[in-house]
Design a protein around this motif. Structure first.
Motif, PDB file in Angstrom:
ATOM      1  N   SER A  50       1.235   1.210   5.604  1.00  0.00           N
ATOM      2  CA  SER A  50       0.139   0.261   5.779  1.00  0.00           C
ATOM      3  C   SER A  50      -0.551   0.435   7.126  1.00  0.00           C
ATOM      4  N   GLU A  51       0.198   0.911   8.135  1.00  0.00           N
ATOM      5  CA  GLU A  51      -0.401   1.097   9.464  1.00  0.00           C
ATOM      6  C   GLU A  51      -1.475   2.180   9.469  1.00  0.00           C
ATOM      7  N   THR A  52      -1.410   3.084   8.476  1.00  0.00           N
ATOM      8  CA  THR A  52      -2.373   4.186   8.410  1.00  0.00           C
ATOM      9  C   THR A  52      -3.802   3.672   8.264  1.00  0.00           C
ATOM     10  N   TYR A  53      -3.965   2.536   7.569  1.00  0.00           N
ATOM     11  CA  TYR A  53      -5.296   2.047   7.231  1.00  0.00           C
ATOM     12  C   TYR A  53      -5.937   1.233   8.352  1.00  0.00           C
ATOM     13  N   VAL A  54      -5.120   0.523   9.143  1.00  0.00           N
ATOM     14  CA  VAL A  54      -5.651  -0.433  10.114  1.00  0.00           C
ATOM     15  C   VAL A  54      -6.547   0.284  11.133  1.00  0.00           C
ATOM     16  N   GLY A  55      -7.763  -0.258  11.310  1.00  0.00           N
ATOM     17  CA  GLY A  55      -8.714   0.306  12.258  1.00  0.00           C
ATOM     18  C   GLY A  55      -9.579   1.408  11.685  1.00  0.00           C
ATOM     19  N   LYS A  56      -9.366   1.763  10.395  1.00  0.00           N
ATOM     20  CA  LYS A  56     -10.170   2.821   9.768  1.00  0.00           C
ATOM     21  C   LYS A  56     -10.986   2.242   8.622  1.00  0.00           C
ATOM     22  N   HIS A 116       0.832  -1.210   0.000  1.00  0.00           N
ATOM     23  CA  HIS A 116       0.000   0.000   0.000  1.00  0.00           C
ATOM     24  C   HIS A 116       0.864   1.257   0.000  1.00  0.00           C
ATOM     25  N   GLU A 117       1.957   1.216   0.740  1.00  0.00           N
ATOM     26  CA  GLU A 117       2.835   2.390   0.783  1.00  0.00           C
ATOM     27  C   GLU A 117       3.518   2.598  -0.557  1.00  0.00           C
TER      28      GLU A 117
END
Length: 679
Positions: free
Chosen positions: A423-429, A415-416
């Motif tokens: 990739s951490e930006t997306y988790v939980g959103k 994704h990056e």
């Protein structure tokens, strides 16, 4: 008509003439209609009573009248004439006719003219539509390494690229307008069914392996990507095929035909189960089949029906394959299916089918690969998040896991690379935070349907990257369920398709714009005219249609060449555009004919002033390449609501006014209102 037939032949006359589907009528030497059949009334919209005594000239388009009169004069001199012309129906519509005139002789003297007219309107519309498509796509695919063909909805070729010519041996000019010649006769029904699904359902086929035929009659294995072409409204207007030569890949498979002994050695020594059957009866099975199907010996299989071991879910496709075995060497698709063992248990296999000849008769060879271990591995991977991550994180595609509400549970490092966000930006959103608003509802419905059907699917959507640009992605989505059937999450594998979407948009754009000048074409002006009429009727203002062409353009084209004529049309377009506002619509009708739509005016004089300003720009000599010459334009104007309340009438009356402007000496402007006053 009773002058021409004896009383005893009246019934024959009625059956041949009166009920003929073609329009048949008899004209006097003065051009007056004396007799007509039913088809004339149907074609013209007039009753038989209205037609009798009417001059044929009243129904001919003004632009075709002079030529039609010339043919009529020839018939009165004893010649039979065939020609094409345009006529006006009672409701004002223009139709295209193919006409044949024959002199009527009574006592060796010409007493009238016998005329047969065929309605060619639909054919002309179809030809015009196809001509608009020709040549539009060359710049986009001439440099492609793969062979590309574009066909219309009737399956006729619109264009092919040089790679197609090189691969198949046909020159472009040999096959334009003809059915695609590369499909072997034995595969045409199968291929046509896929074409029909593409035209009706918008289905596309990617990397489909098929056998095609070259011009010299030889066969070639290709990988075919087959997809629909849509216009700006989403309607399917044609199909495109992209083929790649995969002959080398198929050489090993085709070598099975070369030697019966080699075939037997390969089959008998193969660790993979192989079965040969003919008309559903097993003729041969190798030793590996004993373990796969759970039998004690090969004798239990020979001469038994293959359907005894085919799972009911795959029975229909197996029976259909019986009908497809017509030619040696056609390699079928590799598919996954289920077989039934002797003890009733099922086994998952990957099946590859090859049509062969067994003792001179067509048969089918099936090679099976036991997928039991692979299926067990796949199940283990689904149960182990860590193993799944090891696979996903090493893929170049975008891999993510979404829960039922659309929240990211996982996003791969790719994704990056593709989108710019870690990739951490997306988790939980929620995924909708990056998804284009126009796509969200469509995607949400597809995901909800997958939970209900438990089937995987493919869809396209737009996703925002770190620079706030929208990228087109294609996602293959698989719904994952627990053992008890409860939904667990979605597995998405996406890849960027922005370049492909841009290509599709360019194709759609060219379908609505003139290739030479770049301005709108006839299809666009009709759409814009209807919209402008709707606005004018609701808001109470006027609109104007200006019909214009270049005076003596044909003479320039013929004397100086088409290249000079094309450049003149481009300069003409630029000069006219400089006289118009951004709200005006300028389109090429065809040849040197153009249409201007003034979408909002107060009075007719505004349109006249614009037309005169256009004529003023043409008074200076034209400089085209090494030539300098003088030419002007003639312009006809009609206005809503004074000159018509429909788009058809406004175009027709503007055309009439243009004709009057030319008749009055060219290089001037005529309005339909002034033309009516003068008459």
């Amino acid at each position: 008509m009773n002058l021409l037939f004896s009383e005893s032949s009246i019934e024959i006359y009625k059956s041949i003439i009166q009920y003929n589907p073609d329009a048949i009528f008899i004209l006097s030497v003065d051009g007056i209609m004396m007799e007509v059949n039913q088809a004339v009334s149907k074609l013209s919209g007039y009753t038989e009573k209205e037609l009798i005594g009417k001059l044929y000239e009243e129904m001919v388009m003004p632009e075709n009248l002079e030529e039609t009169k010339r043919y009529f004069s020839k018939v009165l001199q004893g010649e039979t004439c065939e020609y094409e012309t345009k006529a006006i129906q009672k409701n004002g519509d223009v139709i295209f006719l193919q006409v044949k005139n024959v002199p009527l002789l009574v006592n060796d003297e010409i007493a009238g003219v016998f005329t047969v007219a065929k309605d060619m309107t639909e054919l002309y519309k179809m030809k015009y539509s196809l001509q608009q498509m020709e040549g539009k796509f060359k710049s986009l695919f001439n440099s492609a390494g793969d062979a590309i063909d574009i066909t219309d909805l009737d399956g006729n070729i619109i264009d092919v690229n040089p790679a197609f010519e090189e691969l198949y041996g046909w020159k472009r000019e040999e096959i334009i307008g003809k059915p695609l010649p590369v499909i072997p006769s034995n595969n045409r029904l199968r291929f046509q069914s896929k074409v029909d699904r593409t035209k009706q359902l918008g289905k596309y086929y990617k990397d489909m392996e098929v056998t095609c035929v070259k011009k010299d009659g030889s066969y070639i294995d290709v990988s075919l990507t087959f997809s629909p072409i849509r216009d700006m409204h989403g309607s399917i207007i044609g199909t495109s095929g992209i083929t790649r030569d995969i002959t080398e890949k198929k050489q090993l498979e085709l070598s099975l035909k070369e030697s019966e002994e080699r075939y037997r050695l390969l089959v008998e020594s193969s660790p993979e189960p192989i079965i040969v059957y003919q008309k559903g009866k097993i003729l041969y099975a190798n030793l590996a089949c004993i373990k796969l199907l759970g039998v004690s010996s090969l004798e239990e299989l020979i001469n038994k029906s293959i359907m005894n071991y085919v799972h009911p879910d795959f029975a229909q496709i197996t029976e259909e394959r019986f009908q497809q075995i017509k030619e040696v060497g056609i390699v079928q698709e590799t598919t996954e299916k289920k077989l039934i063992r002797k003890d009733g248990t099922t086994v998952d296999v990957e099946a590859t089918g090859i049509s062969i000849r067994h003792y001179g008769k067509p048969a089918f060879l099936m090679m099976y690969h036991d997928l039991t271990k692979r299926k067990q591995t796949e199940q283990a991977l689904l149960q182990s998040e860590e193993k799944y991550r090891l696979i996903a994180e090493n893929m170049t595609d975008l891999v993510c896991i979404l829960d039922q509400e659309g929240y990211f549970k996982y996003a791969s490092p790719s994704h990056e690379t593709v989108l710019g966000f870690p990739s951490e930006t997306y988790v939980g959103k929620k995924g909708r935070e990056w998804m284009h608003t126009d796509d969200f509802l469509k995607v949400r419905k597809i995901l909800d349907d997958m939970i209900k059907t438990k089937e995987a699917g493919v869809f396209e959507y737009r996703f925002r990257d770190v620079t706030n640009n929208w990228l087109w992605l294609e996602a293959k989505v698989t719904p994952i369920f627990e053992k008890d059937g409860r939904f667990k999450h979605f597995l998405l594998v996406s890849r960027e398709i922005s370049e492909r979407k841009m290509y599709e948009e360019q194709l759609a754009h060219m379908a609505y714009h003139d290739t030479l000048t770049g301005i709108a074409n006839r299809r666009v002006i009709n759409h814009q005219l209807e919209r402008a009429l709707s606005n004018a009727k609701s808001q109470g203002h006027k609109i104007a249609v200006l019909y214009l062409d270049l005076d003596h353009f044909k003479k320039i084209n013929d004397s100086l060449g088409h290249d000079v004529g094309d450049e003149l049309l481009k300069q003409f377009t630029n000069k006219v555009q400089n006289c118009l506002s951004k709200d005006d619509v300028f389109a090429r009708q065809g040849g040197d004919e153009f249409i201007i739509l003034l979408t909002k005016i107060k009075e007719e004089q505004e349109a006249v002033n614009i037309a005169k300003s256009i004529l003023t720009t043409f008074q200076e000599p034209w400089k085209v390449r090494e030539y300098t010459f003088q030419t002007t334009s003639s312009i006809g104007i009609s206005c809503f609501p004074d000159d018509g309340v429909t788009g058809h009438k406004l175009l027709q009356h503007a055309d009439f006014a243009l004709y009057e402007a030319k008749r009055a000496g060219r290089n001037n402007v005529k309005t339909y209102r002034s033309m009516k006053r003068s008459t």
